[in-house]
Motif scaffolding. Structure first.
Motif, mmCIF file in Angstrom:
data_model
loop_
_atom_site.group_PDB
_atom_site.id
_atom_site.type_symbol
_atom_site.label_atom_id
_atom_site.label_comp_id
_atom_site.label_asym_id
_atom_site.label_seq_id
_atom_site.Cartn_x
_atom_site.Cartn_y
_atom_site.Cartn_z
ATOM 1 N N ILE A 91 23.523 -11.222 49.498
ATOM 2 C CA ILE A 91 23.677 -11.888 48.207
ATOM 3 C C ILE A 91 22.510 -11.594 47.266
ATOM 4 N N PRO A 92 21.242 -11.664 47.726
ATOM 5 C CA PRO A 92 20.150 -11.357 46.795
ATOM 6 C C PRO A 92 20.230 -9.942 46.229
ATOM 7 N N PHE A 93 20.694 -8.983 47.013
ATOM 8 C CA PHE A 93 20.791 -7.609 46.527
ATOM 9 C C PHE A 93 21.804 -7.500 45.386
ATOM 10 N N THR A 94 22.775 -8.393 45.378
ATOM 11 C CA THR A 94 23.791 -8.389 44.336
ATOM 12 C C THR A 94 23.295 -9.048 43.054
ATOM 13 N N PHE A 95 22.582 -10.167 43.190
ATOM 14 C CA PHE A 95 22.275 -10.978 42.019
ATOM 15 C C PHE A 95 20.842 -10.890 41.497
ATOM 16 N N ILE A 96 19.896 -10.357 42.254
ATOM 17 C CA ILE A 96 18.506 -10.335 41.794
ATOM 18 C C ILE A 96 18.314 -9.513 40.521
ATOM 19 N N PRO A 97 18.935 -8.334 40.365
ATOM 20 C CA PRO A 97 18.743 -7.629 39.092
ATOM 21 C C PRO A 97 19.213 -8.445 37.880
ATOM 22 N N ASP A 98 20.347 -9.139 38.012
ATOM 23 C CA ASP A 98 20.830 -9.972 36.907
ATOM 24 C C ASP A 98 19.900 -11.162 36.670
ATOM 25 N N LEU A 99 19.419 -11.773 37.738
ATOM 26 C CA LEU A 99 18.477 -12.887 37.608
ATOM 27 C C LEU A 99 17.193 -12.413 36.941
ATOM 28 N N ALA A 100 16.736 -11.219 37.312
ATOM 29 C CA ALA A 100 15.516 -10.659 36.715
ATOM 30 C C ALA A 100 15.707 -10.464 35.209
ATOM 31 N N GLU A 101 16.845 -9.908 34.801
ATOM 32 C CA GLU A 101 17.105 -9.714 33.370
ATOM 33 C C GLU A 101 17.204 -11.052 32.643
ATOM 34 N N LYS A 109 12.558 -3.053 36.637
ATOM 35 C CA LYS A 109 11.704 -3.866 37.505
ATOM 36 C C LYS A 109 12.553 -4.727 38.441
ATOM 37 N N GLY A 110 13.741 -5.134 37.977
ATOM 38 C CA GLY A 110 14.656 -5.869 38.842
ATOM 39 C C GLY A 110 15.107 -5.024 40.022
ATOM 40 N N ALA A 111 15.332 -3.734 39.755
ATOM 41 C CA ALA A 111 15.696 -2.812 40.841
ATOM 42 C C ALA A 111 14.523 -2.645 41.805
ATOM 43 N N TRP A 112 13.295 -2.646 41.280
ATOM 44 C CA TRP A 112 12.115 -2.560 42.147
ATOM 45 C C TRP A 112 12.009 -3.779 43.049
ATOM 46 N N LEU A 113 12.452 -4.935 42.558
ATOM 47 C CA LEU A 113 12.437 -6.132 43.402
ATOM 48 C C LEU A 113 13.269 -5.904 44.664
ATOM 49 N N ILE A 114 14.409 -5.253 44.501
ATOM 50 C CA ILE A 114 15.264 -4.966 45.664
ATOM 51 C C ILE A 114 14.564 -3.994 46.608
ATOM 52 N N SER A 115 13.876 -2.998 46.057
ATOM 53 C CA SER A 115 13.128 -2.062 46.903
ATOM 54 C C SER A 115 12.028 -2.788 47.672
ATOM 55 N N ILE A 116 11.350 -3.700 47.009
ATOM 56 C CA ILE A 116 10.282 -4.475 47.661
ATOM 57 C C ILE A 116 10.861 -5.315 48.792
ATOM 58 N N ILE A 117 12.021 -5.926 48.549
ATOM 59 C CA ILE A 117 12.674 -6.714 49.608
ATOM 60 C C ILE A 117 12.975 -5.820 50.810
ATOM 61 N N GLY A 118 13.502 -4.631 50.568
ATOM 62 C CA GLY A 118 13.834 -3.715 51.666
ATOM 63 C C GLY A 118 12.607 -3.285 52.451
ATOM 64 N N ILE A 119 11.517 -2.971 51.740
ATOM 65 C CA ILE A 119 10.280 -2.555 52.415
ATOM 66 C C ILE A 119 9.719 -3.700 53.247
#
Length: 161
Positions: A91-101, A109-119
């Motif tokens: 669920i976070p991978f789906t909604f975090i970019p929209d929440l970031a915007e 930067k919202g996409a980077w948040l997903i990369s950070i979560i994965g790392i």
């Protein structure tokens, strides 16, 4: 993924992701059951059951699964917690970019948040595995504590800025 989608469209991106996931098939085919090791007079001796040595390429399902585990309440609770965890995992991978915007962060930067979560997911899984291998650690308790902390943290996602 944002770059892959912009370069190949969403259909091409799905092909790229599918090809990446497909790499797991030959790697999974390489997995074999471990040989049992017995200590006899202080010496380790590997033994292999006749039945295990005759397993064909695909394997014999009766030797691969222990259905007695389904009678264990601990295993059932663990399996149920894993099921619910996986329901919410993506669920976070789906909604975090929209929440970031929504809170004023750029989509990049919202996409980077997903990369950070994965790392961080990869690093913490390795750390948790190392911790669970310690003789004094209880992997079930570690799993329970981490699932509880992650669940509480996700409850507050709408409040994060």
């Amino acid at each position: 993924m944002k770059y892959v989608i912009s370069a190949y469209s969403w259909k091409g991106a799905m092909w790229v992701v599918s090809a990446n996931v497909l790499n797991g098939v030959p790697l999974g085919a390489l997995l074999r059951p471990l040989k049992a090791v017995e200590k006899i007079n202080g010496l380790d001796k590997a033994r292999e059951k006749d039945k295990e040595s005759k397993i064909n390429f695909c394997g014999d399902i009766s030797t691969m699964f222990d259905f007695d585990l389904l009678k264990s309440p601990t295993f059932l609770i663990y399996g149920l917690s894993c099921f619910f965890c996986m329901l919410g995992f993506y669920i976070p991978f789906t909604f975090i970019p929209d929440l970031a915007e929504e809170i004023g962060v750029t989509s990049q930067k919202g996409a980077w948040l997903i990369s950070i979560i994965g790392i961080l997911n990869t690093v913490t899984r390795v750390a948790a595995a190392w911790l669970a291998d310690r003789s004094w650690a209880d992997p079930t308790k570690i799993n329970g504590v981490v699932l509880t902390l992650c669940g509480i943290a996700r409850l507050f996602v709408p409040k994060y800025s």
